[in-house]
Design an enzyme around this catalytic site. Structure first.
Site, PDB file in Angstrom:
ATOM      1  N   PHE B 112       0.844  -1.201   0.000  1.00  0.00           N
ATOM      2  CA  PHE B 112       0.000   0.000   0.000  1.00  0.00           C
ATOM      3  C   PHE B 112       0.883   1.257   0.000  1.00  0.00           C
ATOM      4  CE2 PHE B 112      -2.323   3.300   2.465  1.00  0.00           C
ATOM      5  CZ  PHE B 112      -3.283   3.565   1.493  1.00  0.00           C
ATOM      6  N   GLN B 113       0.566   2.165  -0.850  1.00  0.00           N
ATOM      7  CA  GLN B 113       1.320   3.418  -1.016  1.00  0.00           C
ATOM      8  C   GLN B 113       2.797   3.180  -1.299  1.00  0.00           C
ATOM      9  OE1 GLN B 113       0.246   6.191   2.184  1.00  0.00           O
ATOM     10  NE2 GLN B 113      -1.425   6.933   0.885  1.00  0.00           N
ATOM     11  N   LYS B 162      10.043   2.683   6.424  1.00  0.00           N
ATOM     12  CA  LYS B 162       9.435   2.851   7.739  1.00  0.00           C
ATOM     13  C   LYS B 162      10.259   2.208   8.851  1.00  0.00           C
ATOM     14  CE  LYS B 162       5.164   2.506  10.303  1.00  0.00           C
ATOM     15  NZ  LYS B 162       3.787   2.021  10.361  1.00  0.00           N
ATOM     16  N   MET B 480       0.064  33.228 -22.434  1.00  0.00           N
ATOM     17  CA  MET B 480       1.129  32.943 -23.398  1.00  0.00           C
ATOM     18  C   MET B 480       0.637  31.967 -24.462  1.00  0.00           C
ATOM     19  SD  MET B 480       4.087  34.008 -24.138  1.00  0.00           S
ATOM     20  CE  MET B 480       5.259  34.518 -22.877  1.00  0.00           C
TER      21      MET B 480
END
Lengths: 160, 591
Positions: B112-113, B162, B480
């Site tokens: 996850f992530q 982590k 622009m």
């Protein structure tokens, strides 16, 4: 023109990706690439064969040098050097006559037969790219089943 | 003493003298934020989007010259900072970005992530490292700051899994780094510098062309000494602005696509270019084959790859700009025939340069117009703040007008996204600059197009009471883009018309920020004065002429001397109505 560049790098994970990524991101060509450890376990040697005009090769050298984990870059093409490449070539040989011819060719090119079955031979041949190509050309009519090449490695010659 | 990885992280930041970091927490970096929360030396600025965090860190770094720091979580936290990393890479901004990573045992499992932070950031960082062992953390952080701040500065990403934040190790912050593959060349080659001095004395039509490298190196004094001593006119890239006083008689202003007529003509006619920390970007050179055809080139840069990449250098000098210029000035001062004779020798060339400058100066017509000209707003803002302001811009027409009309005199006071051209950079970068210098006036010159790309950071300005003065030049267009569509796409405004939303005054008020609007030229000065007087952040919404175009302009692929100086005849009459009929059709009728 073709250049053989040897690159000494920190033996860290991801270094090869860094070097290869540099080539792809800037649109430089990699013709062959070989990576192996050196006697110093913290350093690896990458040999890369590339091509480009003088300006591109200069940029490649500088860009490689700029990578933090690159320790040294040498364009061996600039100096007297030796190049080698090894190929493993598996050919199909059905009749006895063809098998004799295959052994004869191996002898001429000082190739070793490293595996044999009733239907195949596997040759190991080492040399510069020209020699490898010549062996392949000679063996082609017999029926090549598979070729695996190492990519080129090179070393500078020392002065006498 | 043993510390956890998170404590090592915070202690290392303190050792580096980091006072402020920008970021957003998430699953794998909770422990880092938890330790940060329990101390007072390093302040965490919680942004509303990771892109905001990385641009704030950039603004902080561009204003101070020291590495900005961002801390974001794994996966989307990291992917959201990629634009900022690429921007910092292009503009040589020192940054250290810390990204969270899933625990080492899960790396590669599509956890996850999880994202391949190292793989994704490799081409847009100067260096990146995955910390696999807490024992390496302090050394990696030390090296990251060293690499980011030295040589040609750039972004470094440190990826921290982590488990590394929770495990413990002895903490010892190294005094110095030893990186055998990284030793930037600082002092220039003596022989080359002598050669350069000879060329400078021989040259009849020399130009000093200054880029961002001069700002990073802090070489404004040296640039000025060189120019004064040798009487050579100076032009700057957008990144180089601030290196040389815009009001100096030898200053030709910015060069390149929207550079001054004078600067581009001088570059084209020059017989010698002294490139100082510049990289011959395509926005500067225009058509390469016709770039400065008669010029020999002295190229001073700390990054060898910048030299001879786009343009051949006859005298390459690798080294720190400040160190090299210092020595060059010394060598020049000690040479025979210099510098007294130089003044007379240079007279015809300077006369020519001044003639170009007088022939087509930067100009706009406000008098007698009922719409506000954007240049007028910038002119007035410059008049009211002079050299006391740090100007931060977004990207587009307003950026070029700011570069043209805000005559910066000090380094690190014109902050912009030059190389990558990142819309959405300006506002968060202004917040970062203001955080670094809470007492200075920080102007964010932006437009409604760019501003809406990171407007969520209004919350940060409000909560931290950062008194950024937002000057929003509102033409309801991607201006622009609209200019190019007018010039090269027969006025078909494909997806460039933004319509009349939102109400920026109400938007500011929703965040508790003062909002002011200027409807016409008569309001401009009063709004600016009121905004500058206000203590907190201010949103000043300037309704401007929707169809004003930015000139001079070298069309893409054009040669540097082939500038458009004003709207071509077909644009001076009626404009074609927009194809997007639903979108505010009235506004595209003839201006």
């Amino acid at each position: 023109m073709e250049h053989v560049i040897s690159v000494l790098v920190e033996n860290n994970p991801g270094v090869l990706a860094r070097v290869a990524g540099l080539f792809s991101a800037r649109g430089y060509n990699i013709e062959s690439l070989s990576v192996a450890p050196t006697p110093d376990a913290t350093i690896s040697m990458i040999t890369v064969v590339t091509s480009g005009d003088e300006i591109i090769i200069e940029q490649i050298m500088k860009q490689l040098n700029k990578v933090i984990e690159v320790l040294k870059v040498v364009d061996l093409t600039e100096e007297d050097h030796l190049e080698r490449e090894t190929a493993l070539i598996k050919i199909v040989t059905k009749q006895g006559q063809q098998r004799d011819e295959a052994i004869r060719i191996a002898g001429i090119f000082r190739a070793n037969i490293v595996d044999s079955t009733p239907q195949t031979y596997t040759f190991e041949v080492s040399g510069d790219s020209g020699k490898i190509q010549a062996v392949i050309d000679r063996l082609k009519p017999m029926g090549i089943k598979e070729i695996v090449r190492t990519g080129r490695i090179a070393i500078a010659r020392d002065a006498l | 003493m043993k510390l956890t990885g998170s404590e090592i992280f915070v202690e290392s930041l303190k050792c580096e003298g980091v006072k402020t970091i920008f970021g957003i927490p998430g699953g794998v970096v909770l422990k880092l934020f938890d330790v940060l929360h329990q101390q007072n030396d390093v302040e965490v600025v919680l942004t509303r989007h990771e892109q905001g965090a990385i641009h704030m860190a950039e603004g902080y770094a561009k204003a101070t010259g020291k590495a900005g720091v961002a801390l974001v979580t794994s996966g989307p936290g990291m992917t959201n900072i990629v634009t900022g990393l690429a921007d910092a890479m292009m503009d040589s901004v020192p940054l250290v970005a810390f990204t969270g990573q899933v625990p080492t045992s899960l790396i590669g499992n599509d956890a996850f992530q999880e994202a391949d932070n190292i793989g994704i950031s490799r081409p847009c960082t100067k260096h990146n490292v995955l910390v696999k062992d807490v024992k390496d953390l302090a050394t990696v952080i030390k090296e990251a700051f060293y690499i980011a701040n030295t040589g040609r500065p750039g972004p470094v990403l440190v990826d921290i899994p982590k488990d590394v934040t929770t495990e413990s190790a002895e903490f010892h912050y190294p005094d110095k780094v030893s990186l055998r593959g990284y030793r930037p060349t600082v002092s220039g080659n003596r022989f080359q510098i002598k050669q350069a001095a000879d060329e400078i004395l021989k040259a009849k039509r020399p130009v000093i062309y200054v880029g961002g490298g001069s700002v990073f190196s802090g070489a404004a004094n040296e640039v000025r000494e060189l120019a004064d001593l040798t009487q050579i006119p100076v032009t700057m890239t957008v990144m180089g602005l601030g290196s040389f006083p815009g009001t100096h008689p030898l200053c030709m202003g910015m060069l390149g696509m929207h550079g001054t007529y004078c600067a581009n003509m001088a570059m084209h006619e020059a017989d010698l270019l002294i490139a100082v920390g510049a990289r011959f970007d395509d926005r500067v050179t225009g058509k390469l084959s016709e770039f400065s055809p008669r010029a020999r080139v002295i190229h001073i840069d700390i990054d060898p790859t910048s030299i001879k990449k786009n343009v051949h250098a006859h005298i390459p000098i690798v080294g720190d700009v400040k160190a090299v210029l210092k020595e060059l000035v010394q060598v020049l001062s000690s040479m025979d025939g210099n510098p007294a004779s130089v003044k007379t020798q240079r007279r015809p060339w300077l006369k020519q340069v001044n003639a170009w400058s007088a022939q087509h100066p930067l100009a706009y017509q406000q008098e007698g117009k009922k719409e506000t000209k954007p240049q007028y707003v910038i002119d007035k803002a410059y008049e009211l703040t002079k050299h006391k302001a740090i100007v931060v811009t977004d990207v587009g027409q307003h950026q070029m007008w700011a570069a043209q009309y805000f005559k910066s005199g000090l380094q690190r006071t014109f902050l912009t996204s030059g190389g990558l051209g990142t819309m959405g950079f300006g506002f968060p970068a202004a917040i970062g600059a203001q955080k670094a210098y809470p007492n200075k006036t920080v102007l964010c010159i932006t437009s409604e197009g760019s501003f809406q790309m990171n407007l969520q950071e209004l919350a940060v300005a409000a909560i931290h009471k950062l008194p950024v003065k937002i000057i929003l030049l509102n033409n309801q267009f991607h201006g622009m883009v609209r200019q190019w569509q007018d010039l090269f796409y027969e006025g078909r405004y494909a997806s460039s018309d933004l319509g009349n939303t939102p109400d920026f005054v109400k938007l500011a008020e929703a965040y508790g920020i003062l909002g002011l609007r200027s409807e016409g030229p008569g309001d401009v000065e009063a709004v600016l004065k009121e905004g500058f007087k206000h203590k907190g952040p201010v949103m000043m919404d300037f309704v401007i002429d929707r169809f004003e175009n930015c000139y001079p302009m070298i069309p893409a692929g054009g040669a540097q001397h082939e500038m458009m100086l004003e709207d071509p005849p077909q644009l001076k009459t009626a404009r074609k109505p927009s194809r997007n009929k639903g979108e505010d059709a009235d506004a595209v009728l003839p201006a």
